[in-house]
Write a protein that holds these residues in place. Structure first.
Motif, PDB file in Angstrom:
ATOM      1  N   GLU A  64       0.834  -1.212   0.000  1.00  0.00           N
ATOM      2  CA  GLU A  64       0.000   0.000   0.000  1.00  0.00           C
ATOM      3  C   GLU A  64       0.864   1.256   0.000  1.00  0.00           C
ATOM      4  OE1 GLU A  64      -3.451   2.146   2.712  1.00  0.00           O
ATOM      5  OE2 GLU A  64      -2.895   0.080   3.140  1.00  0.00           O
ATOM      6  N   ALA A  65       1.926   1.254   0.800  1.00  0.00           N
ATOM      7  CA  ALA A  65       2.814   2.422   0.868  1.00  0.00           C
ATOM      8  C   ALA A  65       3.519   2.654  -0.466  1.00  0.00           C
ATOM      9  CB  ALA A  65       3.838   2.234   1.981  1.00  0.00           C
ATOM     10  N   LEU A  66       3.979   1.565  -1.091  1.00  0.00           N
ATOM     11  CA  LEU A  66       4.617   1.712  -2.405  1.00  0.00           C
ATOM     12  C   LEU A  66       3.625   2.251  -3.431  1.00  0.00           C
ATOM     13  CD1 LEU A  66       6.932  -1.424  -2.793  1.00  0.00           C
ATOM     14  CD2 LEU A  66       7.619   0.970  -2.725  1.00  0.00           C
ATOM     15  N   LYS A  68       1.023   4.169  -2.887  1.00  0.00           N
ATOM     16  CA  LYS A  68       0.786   5.592  -2.622  1.00  0.00           C
ATOM     17  C   LYS A  68       1.959   6.441  -3.104  1.00  0.00           C
ATOM     18  CE  LYS A  68      -2.445   5.234   1.197  1.00  0.00           C
ATOM     19  NZ  LYS A  68      -2.699   5.461   2.621  1.00  0.00           N
ATOM     20  N   ARG A  69       3.186   5.942  -2.847  1.00  0.00           N
ATOM     21  CA  ARG A  69       4.368   6.693  -3.292  1.00  0.00           C
ATOM     22  C   ARG A  69       4.381   6.804  -4.817  1.00  0.00           C
ATOM     23  NH1 ARG A  69       9.403   3.912  -0.697  1.00  0.00           N
ATOM     24  NH2 ARG A  69      10.421   5.212  -2.270  1.00  0.00           N
ATOM     25  N   PHE A  70       4.014   5.714  -5.509  1.00  0.00           N
ATOM     26  CA  PHE A  70       3.976   5.744  -6.968  1.00  0.00           C
ATOM     27  C   PHE A  70       2.911   6.720  -7.455  1.00  0.00           C
ATOM     28  CE2 PHE A  70       2.456   4.174 -11.079  1.00  0.00           C
ATOM     29  CZ  PHE A  70       3.642   4.209 -11.801  1.00  0.00           C
ATOM     30  N   GLN A  71       1.742   6.703  -6.823  1.00  0.00           N
ATOM     31  CA  GLN A  71       0.655   7.610  -7.214  1.00  0.00           C
ATOM     32  C   GLN A  71       1.028   9.069  -6.995  1.00  0.00           C
ATOM     33  OE1 GLN A  71      -2.695   6.317  -4.916  1.00  0.00           O
ATOM     34  NE2 GLN A  71      -3.140   4.571  -6.259  1.00  0.00           N
ATOM     35  N   MET A  72       1.840   9.324  -5.960  1.00  0.00           N
ATOM     36  CA  MET A  72       2.243  10.696  -5.665  1.00  0.00           C
ATOM     37  C   MET A  72       3.375  11.172  -6.579  1.00  0.00           C
ATOM     38  SD  MET A  72       0.152  11.580  -3.352  1.00  0.00           S
ATOM     39  CE  MET A  72       0.798  13.031  -2.591  1.00  0.00           C
ATOM     40  N   GLY A  73       3.893  10.269  -7.438  1.00  0.00           N
ATOM     41  CA  GLY A  73       4.906  10.670  -8.391  1.00  0.00           C
ATOM     42  C   GLY A  73       6.336  10.480  -7.924  1.00  0.00           C
ATOM     43  N   ASP A  74       6.560   9.648  -6.922  1.00  0.00           N
ATOM     44  CA  ASP A  74       7.913   9.368  -6.434  1.00  0.00           C
ATOM     45  C   ASP A  74       8.697   8.637  -7.527  1.00  0.00           C
ATOM     46  OD1 ASP A  74      10.222   8.597  -5.129  1.00  0.00           O
ATOM     47  OD2 ASP A  74       9.190   7.925  -3.309  1.00  0.00           O
ATOM     48  N   ASP A  75       9.779   9.260  -8.005  1.00  0.00           N
ATOM     49  CA  ASP A  75      10.570   8.684  -9.089  1.00  0.00           C
ATOM     50  C   ASP A  75      11.378   7.459  -8.657  1.00  0.00           C
ATOM     51  OD1 ASP A  75       9.646  10.576 -10.870  1.00  0.00           O
ATOM     52  OD2 ASP A  75      11.310  11.961 -10.472  1.00  0.00           O
ATOM     53  N   SER A  78       9.137   2.317  -9.058  1.00  0.00           N
ATOM     54  CA  SER A  78       8.671   1.990 -10.406  1.00  0.00           C
ATOM     55  C   SER A  78       7.365   1.212 -10.332  1.00  0.00           C
ATOM     56  CB  SER A  78       9.722   1.152 -11.142  1.00  0.00           C
ATOM     57  OG  SER A  78       9.821  -0.134 -10.555  1.00  0.00           O
ATOM     58  N   LEU A  79       6.653   1.206 -11.441  1.00  0.00           N
ATOM     59  CA  LEU A  79       5.391   0.485 -11.507  1.00  0.00           C
ATOM     60  C   LEU A  79       5.606  -1.007 -11.270  1.00  0.00           C
ATOM     61  CD1 LEU A  79       2.371   0.418 -12.042  1.00  0.00           C
ATOM     62  CD2 LEU A  79       2.870   0.254 -14.492  1.00  0.00           C
ATOM     63  N   SER A  80       6.707  -1.534 -11.794  1.00  0.00           N
ATOM     64  CA  SER A  80       6.973  -2.970 -11.605  1.00  0.00           C
ATOM     65  C   SER A  80       7.204  -3.296 -10.126  1.00  0.00           C
ATOM     66  CB  SER A  80       8.168  -3.420 -12.446  1.00  0.00           C
ATOM     67  OG  SER A  80       9.334  -2.729 -12.065  1.00  0.00           O
ATOM     68  N   MET A  83       3.742  -3.398  -8.558  1.00  0.00           N
ATOM     69  CA  MET A  83       2.983  -4.581  -8.969  1.00  0.00           C
ATOM     70  C   MET A  83       3.524  -5.850  -8.316  1.00  0.00           C
ATOM     71  SD  MET A  83       0.592  -3.298 -10.662  1.00  0.00           S
ATOM     72  CE  MET A  83      -0.185  -4.791 -11.189  1.00  0.00           C
ATOM     73  N   VAL A  84       4.848  -5.982  -8.250  1.00  0.00           N
ATOM     74  CA  VAL A  84       5.432  -7.160  -7.601  1.00  0.00           C
ATOM     75  C   VAL A  84       5.067  -7.188  -6.122  1.00  0.00           C
ATOM     76  CG1 VAL A  84       7.622  -8.218  -6.901  1.00  0.00           C
ATOM     77  CG2 VAL A  84       7.294  -7.482  -9.261  1.00  0.00           C
ATOM     78  N   SER A  85       5.165  -6.044  -5.481  1.00  0.00           N
ATOM     79  CA  SER A  85       4.828  -5.958  -4.062  1.00  0.00           C
ATOM     80  C   SER A  85       3.354  -6.294  -3.822  1.00  0.00           C
ATOM     81  CB  SER A  85       5.135  -4.553  -3.541  1.00  0.00           C
ATOM     82  OG  SER A  85       4.835  -4.444  -2.184  1.00  0.00           O
ATOM     83  N   MET A  86       2.486  -5.812  -4.683  1.00  0.00           N
ATOM     84  CA  MET A  86       1.059  -6.100  -4.547  1.00  0.00           C
ATOM     85  C   MET A  86       0.766  -7.580  -4.781  1.00  0.00           C
ATOM     86  SD  MET A  86      -0.583  -2.717  -6.306  1.00  0.00           S
ATOM     87  CE  MET A  86      -2.234  -2.854  -5.662  1.00  0.00           C
TER      88      MET A  86
END
Length: 115
Positions: A64-66, A68-75, A78-80, A83-86
């Motif tokens: 969940e934290a990853l 949120k960080r991705f949604q907030m634009g944290d460079d 990465s999307l992968s 997805m792996v974490s989820m």
């Protein structure tokens, strides 16, 4: 192999049970090489189960934290990675549900035994 409605076969459940057993044996492995006459501390099933559930909760929180960080634009995320974490979190949760189902089934079997 027997497959349940959720798509997890019995070998995965068996693997999780082995992980629980290995996790329960960890504190015993930390006993010093010099053995005393005192028996090693026994690990309670409830403690091992709680630790396993805490690990599942931690993996869900991390996913969940990853996300949120991705949604907030944290460079740095990465999307992968998200997805792996989820997926790991989802697999952990599904395996936990299967273990719960096996425990409930065993409980019902024991309760239905004639004495």
């Amino acid at each position: 192999m027997k497959t349940s409605g959720l798509g997890i076969d019995s070998s995965r459940i068996q693997a999780m049970m082995e992980q629980l057993k290995a996790h329960a044996a960890k504190p015993q492995a930390s006993v010093p090489a010099i053995q005393t006459e005192q028996p090693a501390a026994k690990v309670q099933f409830s403690d091992a189960l709680k630790d396993a559930l805490d690990a599942v909760s931690a993996s869900q929180s991390k996913a969940e934290a990853l996300g949120k960080r991705f949604q907030m634009g944290d460079d740095s995320v990465s999307l992968s990675d998200v997805m792996v974490s989820m997926q790991k979190s989802s697999i952990n949760f599904q395996a936990t549900i299967q273990v719960r189902n096996k425990l409930v089934s065993a409980y019902h079997d024991i309760m239905n035994m004639q004495v």
